[in-house]
Design an enzyme around this catalytic site. Structure first.
Site, PDB file in Angstrom:
ATOM      1  N   CYS A 112       4.180  -1.115   2.132  1.00 18.91           N
ATOM      2  CA  CYS A 112       3.872  -1.052   3.485  1.00 18.91           C
ATOM      3  C   CYS A 112       4.178   0.431   3.672  1.00 18.91           C
ATOM      4  CB  CYS A 112       4.814  -1.894   4.251  1.00 18.91           C
ATOM      5  SG  CYS A 112       4.492  -3.518   3.898  1.00 18.91           S
ATOM      6  N   ALA A 118       2.620   3.182   5.052  1.00 21.20           N
ATOM      7  CA  ALA A 118       2.272   4.159   6.264  1.00 21.20           C
ATOM      8  C   ALA A 118       3.616   4.357   7.068  1.00 21.20           C
ATOM      9  CB  ALA A 118       1.031   3.587   7.273  1.00 21.20           C
ATOM     10  N   PRO A 119       4.031   5.340   7.950  1.00 17.15           N
ATOM     11  CA  PRO A 119       3.229   6.609   7.861  1.00 17.15           C
ATOM     12  C   PRO A 119       3.243   7.583   6.593  1.00 17.15           C
ATOM     13  CG  PRO A 119       5.017   6.920   9.156  1.00 17.15           C
ATOM     14  CD  PRO A 119       5.047   5.502   8.612  1.00 17.15           C
ATOM     15  N   GLY A 151       6.398   8.771   4.663  1.00 19.18           N
ATOM     16  CA  GLY A 151       7.442   9.219   4.153  1.00 19.18           C
ATOM     17  C   GLY A 151       8.100   8.938   2.750  1.00 19.18           C
ATOM     18  N   ASP A 171      -1.239  -0.082   3.188  1.00 16.73           N
ATOM     19  CA  ASP A 171      -1.171  -0.643   4.422  1.00 16.73           C
ATOM     20  C   ASP A 171      -2.031  -1.262   4.932  1.00 16.73           C
ATOM     21  OD1 ASP A 171       1.096   0.567   6.412  1.00 16.73           O
ATOM     22  OD2 ASP A 171      -0.605   0.186   7.518  1.00 16.73           O
ATOM     23  N   ASP A 203       9.192  -1.807   2.293  1.00 14.17           N
ATOM     24  CA  ASP A 203       9.797  -1.358   3.231  1.00 14.17           C
ATOM     25  C   ASP A 203       9.384  -2.277   4.176  1.00 14.17           C
ATOM     26  OD1 ASP A 203      11.032  -0.322   5.257  1.00 14.17           O
ATOM     27  OD2 ASP A 203      10.062   1.733   5.545  1.00 14.17           O
ATOM     28  N   CYS A 253      14.711  -1.323   8.461  1.00  9.69           N
ATOM     29  CA  CYS A 253      15.555  -0.460   9.280  1.00  9.69           C
ATOM     30  C   CYS A 253      16.332  -1.523  10.385  1.00  9.69           C
ATOM     31  CB  CYS A 253      14.696   0.636   9.881  1.00  9.69           C
ATOM     32  SG  CYS A 253      13.174   0.010  10.649  1.00  9.69           S
TER      33      CYS A 253
END
Length: 420
Positions: free
Chosen positions: A248, A250-251, A253, A270, A315, A366
């Site tokens: 997953c 994008a964006p 980092g 993505d 992620d 997160c």
């Protein structure tokens, strides 16, 4: 933030975006929709993030400054933004007051000029007394209940951390420049920074600034990435020659970090084509290249060439309850945890089929909610008998503000060898 806040275009954008964010729209989408760029966009983000973070406090403050009775919602939003700038802005008070009084014209409500002027000037006269009575803003009930149930001993510390602005974390692109050399570049520009023992490429600036003011930004020397997000690539630790999947991505980092660490064969997936374009632009700025594809990572036969992967980074989409200090708009959106947890489980099952025996998968979010994290992983391990947990002291749950990082969860899983 200073001079850029003088622009009427910025205040017009803020008056549109602030009520929309309070109603649950995502702040990053609203910033994109504003059309502002560079310093103006950074100033808008500063203003909106701060006002959202202190929204409860600002509403309480207005109750002390206004007479009881029905008030115009747009004017109230304007006053909240103006009060936030008076509290935290760097421009002279008189300039802030004059600009927000004039902003009544942007709403088509010039009748409110006198009211706005009177409220803001009263606040300035009584500032010390009013700010001394200010109470800690509350989190929404749905989030408080989760925090109090999960963290009964320290939920109030999490709330306090969520309401403190985060420092600016940078990840130096080691393919371009060393961390020490870049830190010296910052110092030459009068920008103090701190390194992080845990993260070899990280630097921390105490306050945010427009990214284009960072030395070497356009040359790809550095990216903005919180320390907790940087840990993901460090834990997965791609080895030479490995096939790596960022599921997953994008964006971009974490994909950029994996490439900077030496990942040679990386596929970035993505489901969103526009978000994947942002990833490609971010990699291009940093002088990095990889294969990317629009695909659903949970459908193992729909991407790549069928080659099994040695390492997978998931992620996963989540409630984002660990990054409220950077994205206070999250406070105004109650997540559908049932749907999120079902999607996380679907992704885990689908990606496991593309992991080679002996390979490893890093599951991270997160979030700070156990049903998305520890419970999710335990359920997967109970279901998938060829999966085992890899002990790593960096894994587990991090809470917001710990070592000045965001809240994150990590679990490193290994697929049993076929011979076992």
């Amino acid at each position: 933030m200073s001079e850029a806040l003088q622009g009427s275009r910025l205040r017009r954008a803020a008056l549109v975006a602030y009520p929309a964010a309070l109603a649950g729209e995502r702040l990053d989408f609203l910033l994109d929709r504003s059309g502002l760029q560079g310093t103006e966009r950074a100033s808008l983000q500063w203003l909106l993030s701060g006002a959202l973070r202190e929204s409860g406090s600002l509403k309480s403050l207005l109750q002390s400054l206004l007479r009881p009775g029905k008030q115009d919602d747009q004017v109230l939003a304007l006053l909240q933004l103006a009060l936030y700038e008076l509290r935290h802005g760097q421009r002279p008070d008189f300039a802030i007051v004059n600009d927000w009084v004039s902003a009544s014209q942007l709403l088509g409500k010039t009748w409110a000029k006198g009211l706005i002027n009177a409220v803001l000037r009263r606040y300035l006269r009584e500032r010390a007394e009013l700010d001394a009575k200010d109470e800690q803003p509350e989190h929404p009930v749905w989030l408080l209940q989760h925090l109090q149930e999960t963290y009964p001993g320290n939920w109030s510390e999490i709330v306090a951390a969520n309401l403190r602005p985060a420092p600016l974390w940078l990840r130096v692109n080691r393919q371009k420049i060393s961390r020490d050399a870049y830190q010296q570049r910052l110092q030459d520009q009068g920008l103090a920074s701190q390194s992080c023992v845990e993260l070899p490429d990280a630097l921390i600036l105490p306050q945010s600034l427009p990214v284009r003011e960072l030395p070497g930004w356009e040359e790809g020397w550095v990216a903005v990435q919180d320390g907790a997000a940087q840990l993901a690539a460090e834990i997965l630790a791609p080895l030479p020659g490995e096939w790596v999947l960022d599921a997953c991505a994008a964006p971009g980092g974490k994909a950029a970090h994996l490439l900077a660490l030496g990942a040679e064969h990386l596929l970035a997936l993505d489901r969103s084509a526009p978000r994947l374009r942002r990833l490609e632009e971010a990699l291009q700025r940093q002088g990095l290249m990889t294969e990317s594809q629009v695909a659903d990572a949970a459908l193992p036969d729909t991407y790549g060439d069928g080659h099994p992967f040695d390492a997978i980074l998931l992620d996963a989409p989540c409630s984002a309850t660990g990054i409220i200090r950077r994205h206070p708009d999250i406070l105004y959106r109650e997540p559908d945890l049932v749907s999120l947890c079902a999607e996380q489980a679907r992704l885990l099952r689908g990606l496991w089929a593309r992991l080679r025996p002996g390979g490893r998968l890093l599951y991270c979010t997160c979030s700070i909610l156990p049903q998305e994290n520890e419970i999710q992983v335990q359920n997967f391990l109970a279901e998938q008998h060829d999966a085992e947990r890899v002990e790593d002291p960096r894994c587990g749950q991090r809470l917001p503000g710990h070592r000045d990082m965001d809240g994150f969860f990590y679990a490193l899983l290994r697929k049993a060898d076929a011979t076992l």
